[in-house]
Design a protein around this motif. Structure first.
Motif, short mmCIF file in Angstrom:
data_model
loop_
_atom_site.label_atom_id
_atom_site.label_comp_id
_atom_site.label_asym_id
_atom_site.label_seq_id
_atom_site.Cartn_x
_atom_site.Cartn_y
_atom_site.Cartn_z
N LYS A 64 57.50 -10.58 -29.94
CA LYS A 64 57.00 -11.94 -29.69
C LYS A 64 55.57 -12.12 -30.18
O LYS A 64 55.25 -13.13 -30.81
N SER A 65 54.70 -11.17 -29.91
CA SER A 65 53.29 -11.32 -30.31
C SER A 65 53.15 -11.42 -31.83
O SER A 65 52.30 -12.17 -32.32
N ASP A 66 53.99 -10.71 -32.58
CA ASP A 66 53.92 -10.78 -34.04
C ASP A 66 54.49 -12.10 -34.56
O ASP A 66 53.99 -12.66 -35.54
N ILE A 67 55.54 -12.60 -33.92
CA ILE A 67 56.10 -13.90 -34.31
C ILE A 67 55.08 -15.00 -34.05
O ILE A 67 54.85 -15.87 -34.90
N GLU A 68 54.46 -14.97 -32.88
CA GLU A 68 53.45 -15.99 -32.54
C GLU A 68 52.25 -15.91 -33.48
O GLU A 68 51.73 -16.96 -33.89
N ALA A 69 51.82 -14.71 -33.82
CA ALA A 69 50.66 -14.55 -34.70
C ALA A 69 50.90 -15.16 -36.08
O ALA A 69 49.96 -15.57 -36.76
N ARG A 70 52.16 -15.25 -36.49
CA ARG A 70 52.50 -15.80 -37.80
C ARG A 70 53.01 -17.24 -37.71
O ARG A 70 53.46 -17.81 -38.70
N GLY A 71 52.97 -17.83 -36.52
CA GLY A 71 53.36 -19.22 -36.35
C GLY A 71 54.84 -19.48 -36.54
O GLY A 71 55.24 -20.56 -36.94
N LEU A 72 55.68 -18.48 -36.22
CA LEU A 72 57.12 -18.60 -36.48
C LEU A 72 57.96 -18.74 -35.22
O LEU A 72 59.19 -18.71 -35.32
N ILE A 73 57.36 -18.91 -34.08
CA ILE A 73 58.12 -18.92 -32.83
C ILE A 73 59.16 -20.05 -32.80
O ILE A 73 60.25 -19.88 -32.26
N ASP A 74 58.88 -21.17 -33.43
CA ASP A 74 59.83 -22.29 -33.44
C ASP A 74 60.85 -22.18 -34.58
O ASP A 74 61.75 -23.01 -34.68
N HIS A 75 60.71 -21.17 -35.42
CA HIS A 75 61.60 -21.02 -36.57
C HIS A 75 62.55 -19.83 -36.44
O HIS A 75 63.27 -19.51 -37.37
#
Length: 86
Positions: free
Chosen positions: A49-60
């Protein structure tokens, strides 16, 4: 078997996943959450999750990918043998 992928699927292809193996996407490998076709052959796919959020991909993120935190990451590494870093 647990495969831990760290590199972007655009710079290094994701590893071939054997039946029953799980794949964890970390660091730049989380870009693959936007590429469901790339992950089609995997039985279980997790992404940090932290890596997804850091790259702005949580909604994708694909609904087939389980988003996990660091505690869940540690549990998966303890549960699966062997571990393969990719």
């Amino acid at each position: 078997m647990l495969i831990i992928a760290t590199q972007s699927p655009f710079s290094k292809a994701l590893p071939p996943v054997q039946q029953g193996a799980a794949l964890i996407l970390t660091q730049d490998a989380v870009i693959a959450v936007t590429l469901p076709d790339v992950l089609a052959g995997c039985s279980a796919v997790y992404a940090l999750k932290s890596d997804i959020e850091a790259r702005g991909l949580i909604d994708h993120s694909s609904p087939n990918i389980q988003v996990i935190d660091l505690a869940e990451f540690v549990k998966l590494t303890a549960k699966h043998k062997p571990l393969v870093n990719w």
